[in-house]
Design an enzyme around this catalytic site. Structure first.
Site, PDB file in Angstrom:
ATOM      1  CE  LYS A 162     -68.122 -49.578  40.215  1.00 34.93           C
ATOM      2  NZ  LYS A 162     -66.789 -50.386  39.486  1.00 34.93           N
ATOM      3  NE  ARG A 195     -62.063 -49.638  44.129  1.00 35.86           N
ATOM      4  CZ  ARG A 195     -62.539 -48.775  43.674  1.00 35.86           C
ATOM      5  NH1 ARG A 195     -63.072 -47.569  44.006  1.00 35.86           N
ATOM      6  NH2 ARG A 195     -61.865 -48.838  42.331  1.00 35.86           N
ATOM      7  NE  ARG A 211     -60.560 -48.606  28.545  1.00 35.91           N
ATOM      8  CZ  ARG A 211     -61.367 -47.902  30.010  1.00 35.91           C
ATOM      9  NH1 ARG A 211     -62.884 -48.628  30.012  1.00 35.91           N
ATOM     10  NH2 ARG A 211     -61.319 -48.638  31.755  1.00 35.91           N
ATOM     11  NE  ARG A 271     -57.702 -43.991  35.156  1.00 36.37           N
ATOM     12  CZ  ARG A 271     -58.335 -44.277  35.283  1.00 36.37           C
ATOM     13  NH1 ARG A 271     -59.972 -43.014  34.932  1.00 36.37           N
ATOM     14  NH2 ARG A 271     -59.379 -45.439  35.926  1.00 36.37           N
ATOM     15  NE  ARG A 290     -58.663 -49.542  39.092  1.00 37.15           N
ATOM     16  CZ  ARG A 290     -59.001 -49.254  37.775  1.00 37.15           C
ATOM     17  NH1 ARG A 290     -58.308 -49.282  36.078  1.00 37.15           N
ATOM     18  NH2 ARG A 290     -59.866 -49.042  38.289  1.00 37.15           N
TER      19      ARG A 290
HETATM   20  P1  AMP Z   1     -62.028 -46.102  40.376  1.00 35.13           P
HETATM   21  O1  AMP Z   1     -61.725 -45.460  39.695  1.00 35.13           O
HETATM   22  O2  AMP Z   1     -62.323 -46.302  41.392  1.00 35.13           O
HETATM   23  O3  AMP Z   1     -61.327 -47.466  39.919  1.00 35.13           O
HETATM   24  O4  AMP Z   1     -59.994 -46.054  41.630  1.00 35.13           O
HETATM   25  C1  AMP Z   1     -58.809 -46.117  40.928  1.00 35.13           C
HETATM   26  C2  AMP Z   1     -57.664 -46.214  42.474  1.00 35.13           C
HETATM   27  O5  AMP Z   1     -58.422 -44.933  43.358  1.00 35.13           O
HETATM   28  C3  AMP Z   1     -58.191 -47.776  43.615  1.00 35.13           C
HETATM   29  O6  AMP Z   1     -57.779 -48.340  42.302  1.00 35.13           O
HETATM   30  C4  AMP Z   1     -57.851 -47.347  44.731  1.00 35.13           C
HETATM   31  O7  AMP Z   1     -56.587 -47.759  44.624  1.00 35.13           O
HETATM   32  C5  AMP Z   1     -58.391 -45.906  44.790  1.00 35.13           C
HETATM   33  N1  AMP Z   1     -59.956 -45.922  45.017  1.00 35.13           N
HETATM   34  C6  AMP Z   1     -60.662 -45.752  44.765  1.00 35.13           C
HETATM   35  N2  AMP Z   1     -62.352 -45.403  45.450  1.00 35.13           N
HETATM   36  C7  AMP Z   1     -61.831 -46.574  46.284  1.00 35.13           C
HETATM   37  C8  AMP Z   1     -61.974 -46.496  47.879  1.00 35.13           C
HETATM   38  N3  AMP Z   1     -63.668 -46.785  48.003  1.00 35.13           N
HETATM   39  N4  AMP Z   1     -61.736 -47.177  48.981  1.00 35.13           N
HETATM   40  C9  AMP Z   1     -60.072 -47.448  48.579  1.00 35.13           C
HETATM   41  N5  AMP Z   1     -59.779 -47.474  47.746  1.00 35.13           N
HETATM   42  C10 AMP Z   1     -60.004 -46.440  46.956  1.00 35.13           C
END
Ligand code: AMP
Length: 193
Positions: free
Chosen positions: A13, A88, A127, A139, A150
């Site tokens: 994405k 989400r 990765r 990370r 996740r």
């Molecule tokens: P991402 O980089 O989008 O995978 O986000 C990393 C982490 O941020 C996720 O595993 C969540 O802990 C938090 N996070 C990001 N976007 C959201 C969202 N829309 N709702 C809840 N938690 C989020």
């Protein structure tokens, strides 16, 4: 142009968002990036989000909706935006519809990247190995273990979003396992429709 991208973590994405942002001159809004920035800056939101994110769980709807509501009012969102990682949950999707409706707007496209999760996990593991081999640090939320969490969080809370957008007739799908260029051209076709 206002676009929502759906799909599990690691589906590509971010890569596709960056391209669309350049092409259409819209803002890229990644709630993951915004939350990581808040954690790094040690803001009150960051302090609340830190441990939740490290555990690979979802930050509360209230916090994330607040961040997005504030962000889409910024001048660089005037042309539109692409949301990466938000919504989400159904509560977030409904809040987004309401936020836009209040401004007399609506989403132009909801695109879901479909992926083979076994192959996705292999990509993440590779990765992590490559980053470590190059002397880098993986990370904290990008280790294979956190990634699995996740994915679980995605299935438990986010997958119903597909149904939410399907029922409201807005969901379009793209095969995310194709080469990046092919994924890109499929997305462009949807956006041009
Ligand atoms: P991402 O980089 O989008 O995978 O986000 C990393 C982490 O941020 C996720 O595993 C969540 O802990 C938090 N996070 C990001 N976007 C959201 C969202 N829309 N709702 C809840 N938690 C989020």
């Amino acid at each position: 142009m206002k676009i929502v991208f759906l799909g599990p973590p690691g589906a590509g994405k971010g890569t596709q968002s960056e391209r669309i942002v350049k092409k259409h001159g819209i803002a890229q809004l990644s709630t993951g990036d915004m939350l990581r920035a808040a954690v790094k800056a040690g803001t009150p939101v960051g302090q609340k989000a830190k441990s939740v994110m490290e555990a690979g769980e979802l930050v509360s709807d209230e916090i994330v909706i607040g961040i997005v509501a504030e962000r889409i009012e910024q001048p660089d969102c005037a042309n539109g935006f692409i949301l990466d990682g938000f919504p989400r949950t159904i509560a977030q999707a409904e809040a987004l519809d309401n936020m836009l409706m209040a401004k007399g707007m609506q989403l132009d496209a909801v695109i879901e990247l479909l992926v083979d999760e076994t192959r996705l996990l292999e990509r993440i593991e590779k990765r992590a190995r490559d980053t470590e081999a190059a002397g880098g640090q993986v990370r904290e939320d990008d280790t294979p273990e956190a990634f699995k969490q996740r994915l679980d969080a995605y299935h438990a809370q986010t997958a119903p979003l597909s149904d939410f957008y399907e029922i409201t007739g807005r969901r379009r799908t793209v095969d995310g396992m194709q080469p990046i260029d092919k994924v890109a051209s499929d997305i462009d076709r949807i956006l041009a429709a």
